[in-house]
Motif scaffolding. Sequence first.
Motif, PDB file in Angstrom:
ATOM      1  N   ASN A 184     -26.086 -84.375  27.869  1.00 13.95           N
ATOM      2  CA  ASN A 184     -27.367 -84.628  28.529  1.00 13.95           C
ATOM      3  C   ASN A 184     -27.579 -83.682  29.709  1.00 13.95           C
ATOM      4  O   ASN A 184     -26.633 -83.369  30.445  1.00 13.95           O
ATOM      5  CB  ASN A 184     -27.438 -86.070  29.034  1.00 13.95           C
ATOM      6  CG  ASN A 184     -27.344 -87.077  27.904  1.00 13.95           C
ATOM      7  OD1 ASN A 184     -28.003 -86.922  26.869  1.00 13.95           O
ATOM      8  ND2 ASN A 184     -26.524 -88.111  28.095  1.00 13.95           N
ATOM      9  N   ILE A 185     -28.821 -83.239  29.893  1.00 11.20           N
ATOM     10  CA  ILE A 185     -29.185 -82.360  31.008  1.00 11.20           C
ATOM     11  C   ILE A 185     -29.806 -83.186  32.122  1.00 11.20           C
ATOM     12  O   ILE A 185     -30.724 -83.983  31.889  1.00 11.20           O
ATOM     13  CB  ILE A 185     -30.169 -81.268  30.563  1.00 11.20           C
ATOM     14  CG1 ILE A 185     -29.508 -80.332  29.539  1.00 11.20           C
ATOM     15  CG2 ILE A 185     -30.673 -80.470  31.763  1.00 11.20           C
ATOM     16  CD1 ILE A 185     -30.441 -79.270  28.996  1.00 11.20           C
ATOM     17  N   THR A 186     -29.305 -82.997  33.342  1.00 11.48           N
ATOM     18  CA  THR A 186     -29.884 -83.634  34.526  1.00 11.48           C
ATOM     19  C   THR A 186     -30.318 -82.554  35.495  1.00 11.48           C
ATOM     20  O   THR A 186     -29.533 -81.663  35.828  1.00 11.48           O
ATOM     21  CB  THR A 186     -28.862 -84.552  35.221  1.00 11.48           C
ATOM     22  OG1 THR A 186     -28.406 -85.537  34.297  1.00 11.48           O
ATOM     23  CG2 THR A 186     -29.486 -85.239  36.432  1.00 11.48           C
ATOM     24  N   THR A 187     -31.575 -82.609  35.920  1.00  8.75           N
ATOM     25  CA  THR A 187     -32.095 -81.661  36.912  1.00  8.75           C
ATOM     26  C   THR A 187     -32.398 -82.425  38.187  1.00  8.75           C
ATOM     27  O   THR A 187     -33.081 -83.460  38.161  1.00  8.75           O
ATOM     28  CB  THR A 187     -33.365 -80.964  36.404  1.00  8.75           C
ATOM     29  OG1 THR A 187     -33.050 -80.235  35.208  1.00  8.75           O
ATOM     30  CG2 THR A 187     -33.905 -79.987  37.448  1.00  8.75           C
ATOM     31  N   GLU A 214     -21.018 -71.863  23.166  1.00  6.04           N
ATOM     32  CA  GLU A 214     -21.448 -73.209  22.790  1.00  6.04           C
ATOM     33  C   GLU A 214     -20.748 -74.245  23.663  1.00  6.04           C
ATOM     34  O   GLU A 214     -19.525 -74.205  23.832  1.00  6.04           O
ATOM     35  CB  GLU A 214     -21.157 -73.487  21.317  1.00  6.04           C
ATOM     36  CG  GLU A 214     -21.711 -74.823  20.836  1.00  6.04           C
ATOM     37  CD  GLU A 214     -21.487 -75.041  19.363  1.00  6.04           C
ATOM     38  OE1 GLU A 214     -21.916 -76.079  18.836  1.00  6.04           O
ATOM     39  OE2 GLU A 214     -20.859 -74.152  18.726  1.00  6.04           O
ATOM     40  N   ILE A 215     -21.526 -75.152  24.224  1.00  5.61           N
ATOM     41  CA  ILE A 215     -20.972 -76.232  25.037  1.00  5.61           C
ATOM     42  C   ILE A 215     -20.745 -77.449  24.142  1.00  5.61           C
ATOM     43  O   ILE A 215     -21.662 -77.917  23.458  1.00  5.61           O
ATOM     44  CB  ILE A 215     -21.932 -76.587  26.190  1.00  5.61           C
ATOM     45  CG1 ILE A 215     -22.074 -75.385  27.130  1.00  5.61           C
ATOM     46  CG2 ILE A 215     -21.420 -77.797  26.970  1.00  5.61           C
ATOM     47  CD1 ILE A 215     -23.084 -75.596  28.231  1.00  5.61           C
ATOM     48  N   GLN A 216     -19.509 -77.959  24.157  1.00  4.64           N
ATOM     49  CA  GLN A 216     -19.182 -79.148  23.379  1.00  4.64           C
ATOM     50  C   GLN A 216     -19.602 -80.406  24.140  1.00  4.64           C
ATOM     51  O   GLN A 216     -19.825 -80.379  25.362  1.00  4.64           O
ATOM     52  CB  GLN A 216     -17.684 -79.189  23.075  1.00  4.64           C
ATOM     53  CG  GLN A 216     -17.161 -77.957  22.365  1.00  4.64           C
ATOM     54  CD  GLN A 216     -17.825 -77.746  21.012  1.00  4.64           C
ATOM     55  OE1 GLN A 216     -18.062 -78.707  20.256  1.00  4.64           O
ATOM     56  NE2 GLN A 216     -18.123 -76.482  20.696  1.00  4.64           N
ATOM     57  N   ARG A 217     -19.685 -81.519  23.414  1.00  3.13           N
ATOM     58  CA  ARG A 217     -20.173 -82.751  24.019  1.00  3.13           C
ATOM     59  C   ARG A 217     -19.285 -83.218  25.175  1.00  3.13           C
ATOM     60  O   ARG A 217     -19.771 -83.778  26.163  1.00  3.13           O
ATOM     61  CB  ARG A 217     -20.285 -83.848  22.958  1.00  3.13           C
ATOM     62  CG  ARG A 217     -20.877 -85.145  23.507  1.00  3.13           C
ATOM     63  CD  ARG A 217     -21.166 -86.149  22.418  1.00  3.13           C
ATOM     64  NE  ARG A 217     -21.724 -87.379  22.990  1.00  3.13           N
ATOM     65  CZ  ARG A 217     -23.000 -87.530  23.325  1.00  3.13           C
ATOM     66  NH1 ARG A 217     -23.843 -86.536  23.157  1.00  3.13           N
ATOM     67  NH2 ARG A 217     -23.418 -88.678  23.820  1.00  3.13           N
ATOM     68  N   ASP A 218     -17.994 -82.967  25.097  1.00  2.00           N
ATOM     69  CA  ASP A 218     -17.084 -83.417  26.155  1.00  2.00           C
ATOM     70  C   ASP A 218     -17.021 -82.438  27.334  1.00  2.00           C
ATOM     71  O   ASP A 218     -16.348 -82.733  28.335  1.00  2.00           O
ATOM     72  CB  ASP A 218     -15.672 -83.617  25.583  1.00  2.00           C
ATOM     73  CG  ASP A 218     -15.607 -84.775  24.596  1.00  2.00           C
ATOM     74  OD1 ASP A 218     -16.465 -85.675  24.684  1.00  2.00           O
ATOM     75  OD2 ASP A 218     -14.707 -84.757  23.738  1.00  2.00           O
ATOM     76  N   ARG A 264     -29.370 -75.416  26.721  1.00  2.00           N
ATOM     77  CA  ARG A 264     -28.453 -76.495  26.375  1.00  2.00           C
ATOM     78  C   ARG A 264     -27.186 -75.991  25.679  1.00  2.00           C
ATOM     79  O   ARG A 264     -26.093 -76.506  25.906  1.00  2.00           O
ATOM     80  CB  ARG A 264     -29.166 -77.511  25.475  1.00  2.00           C
ATOM     81  CG  ARG A 264     -28.306 -78.731  25.123  1.00  2.00           C
ATOM     82  CD  ARG A 264     -29.059 -79.664  24.190  1.00  2.00           C
ATOM     83  NE  ARG A 264     -30.236 -80.212  24.836  1.00  2.00           N
ATOM     84  CZ  ARG A 264     -30.224 -81.313  25.595  1.00  2.00           C
ATOM     85  NH1 ARG A 264     -29.089 -81.965  25.784  1.00  2.00           N
ATOM     86  NH2 ARG A 264     -31.338 -81.755  26.146  1.00  2.00           N
ATOM     87  N   GLN A 265     -27.288 -74.992  24.838  1.00  2.00           N
ATOM     88  CA  GLN A 265     -26.138 -74.544  24.049  1.00  2.00           C
ATOM     89  C   GLN A 265     -25.132 -73.746  24.874  1.00  2.00           C
ATOM     90  O   GLN A 265     -23.923 -73.905  24.721  1.00  2.00           O
ATOM     91  CB  GLN A 265     -26.602 -73.708  22.861  1.00  2.00           C
ATOM     92  CG  GLN A 265     -25.464 -73.264  21.949  1.00  2.00           C
ATOM     93  CD  GLN A 265     -25.963 -72.589  20.691  1.00  2.00           C
ATOM     94  OE1 GLN A 265     -27.150 -72.593  20.395  1.00  2.00           O
ATOM     95  NE2 GLN A 265     -25.051 -72.000  19.930  1.00  2.00           N
ATOM     96  N   THR A 266     -25.624 -72.889  25.772  1.00  2.00           N
ATOM     97  CA  THR A 266     -24.726 -72.009  26.533  1.00  2.00           C
ATOM     98  C   THR A 266     -24.609 -72.377  28.008  1.00  2.00           C
ATOM     99  O   THR A 266     -23.674 -71.938  28.686  1.00  2.00           O
ATOM    100  CB  THR A 266     -25.213 -70.552  26.454  1.00  2.00           C
ATOM    101  OG1 THR A 266     -26.502 -70.457  27.077  1.00  2.00           O
ATOM    102  CG2 THR A 266     -25.316 -70.104  24.999  1.00  2.00           C
ATOM    103  N   GLY A 267     -25.578 -73.131  28.538  1.00  2.00           N
ATOM    104  CA  GLY A 267     -25.573 -73.458  29.961  1.00  2.00           C
ATOM    105  C   GLY A 267     -26.163 -72.374  30.838  1.00  2.00           C
ATOM    106  O   GLY A 267     -26.135 -72.480  32.077  1.00  2.00           O
ATOM    107  N   ASP A 268     -26.714 -71.312  30.240  1.00  2.00           N
ATOM    108  CA  ASP A 268     -27.350 -70.248  31.019  1.00  2.00           C
ATOM    109  C   ASP A 268     -28.512 -70.826  31.834  1.00  2.00           C
ATOM    110  O   ASP A 268     -29.295 -71.650  31.324  1.00  2.00           O
ATOM    111  CB  ASP A 268     -27.878 -69.147  30.110  1.00  2.00           C
ATOM    112  CG  ASP A 268     -26.762 -68.397  29.405  1.00  2.00           C
ATOM    113  OD1 ASP A 268     -25.594 -68.571  29.797  1.00  2.00           O
ATOM    114  OD2 ASP A 268     -27.073 -67.637  28.464  1.00  2.00           O
ATOM    115  N   LEU A 269     -28.621 -70.394  33.085  1.00  2.00           N
ATOM    116  CA  LEU A 269     -29.659 -70.892  33.988  1.00  2.00           C
ATOM    117  C   LEU A 269     -30.705 -69.815  34.232  1.00  2.00           C
ATOM    118  O   LEU A 269     -30.375 -68.704  34.658  1.00  2.00           O
ATOM    119  CB  LEU A 269     -29.048 -71.321  35.321  1.00  2.00           C
ATOM    120  CG  LEU A 269     -30.039 -71.833  36.369  1.00  2.00           C
ATOM    121  CD1 LEU A 269     -30.667 -73.155  35.926  1.00  2.00           C
ATOM    122  CD2 LEU A 269     -29.357 -71.981  37.733  1.00  2.00           C
ATOM    123  N   THR A 270     -31.971 -70.144  33.999  1.00  2.00           N
ATOM    124  CA  THR A 270     -33.084 -69.244  34.292  1.00  2.00           C
ATOM    125  C   THR A 270     -33.924 -69.848  35.409  1.00  2.00           C
ATOM    126  O   THR A 270     -34.269 -71.032  35.371  1.00  2.00           O
ATOM    127  CB  THR A 270     -33.963 -69.023  33.047  1.00  2.00           C
ATOM    128  OG1 THR A 270     -33.179 -68.398  32.026  1.00  2.00           O
ATOM    129  CG2 THR A 270     -35.156 -68.121  33.373  1.00  2.00           C
TER     130      THR A 270
END
Length: 210
Positions: free
Chosen positions: A42-45, A17-21, A59-65
């Motif tokens: 926030n996610i920026t692409t 889990e990614i925290q807000r900070d 968003r929760q783990t940051g895993d990239l597909t």
Amino acid sequence: MSAMEGDSFTLRTGLTEIQRDDELEWRFGSSRARLTRIAAGNITTYNDETFRDRLQLERQTGDLTVTNITNEHTGVYQLSIVIRNKKSTKRFAVNVYAPVPIPVIFSDASRCALSAESSSRIFLCSVVNVSDVTLSWYKGNRLLSSIGVSDLSISLSLPLEVEYQDKNTYSCVVNNPVSTQTTHLDIDQLCQIHSGSLNPVLCIFVKEFL
């Protein structure tokens, strides 16, 4: 990691889990071009043409597909993570391969007929426009011979000599890290083909090879 053209692959951060900070950023290639990031929740692409409409960031783990991949997506992906002001970096090497073609087996019709000069028949297995593949002949499950190519896209051919009375099962196999194709040798069918009906280019190629 190895993947096939047209498929997708997922690079995992190992986070639950990614925290807000927390901050997380993905980059690609020797130029370390920015792909996407998470900061302040926030996610920026970024506008990278090679990856347009292909990136999915969890968003929760940051895993990239990365979806609908091509050879252009071969390379090193760099992940930077900042958690509680501590930065860490991971790198992922990805190789994208094209699916291998079906190998083709053919013979010189003049070698199919029994003669005083020869007690065997020669068959040639071939694949064209391939790279990073291995081409092999098998007798049942036993490897007889193989040839490989790594980088350049070329044509490969591998001969097999079979005695006239040999009734074993032979097959030609081409493979790379993500796909395999097999063609089984049908001696009787190949040797029933009249020499006049063979593709002239194939006949010339076999005769020059021999």
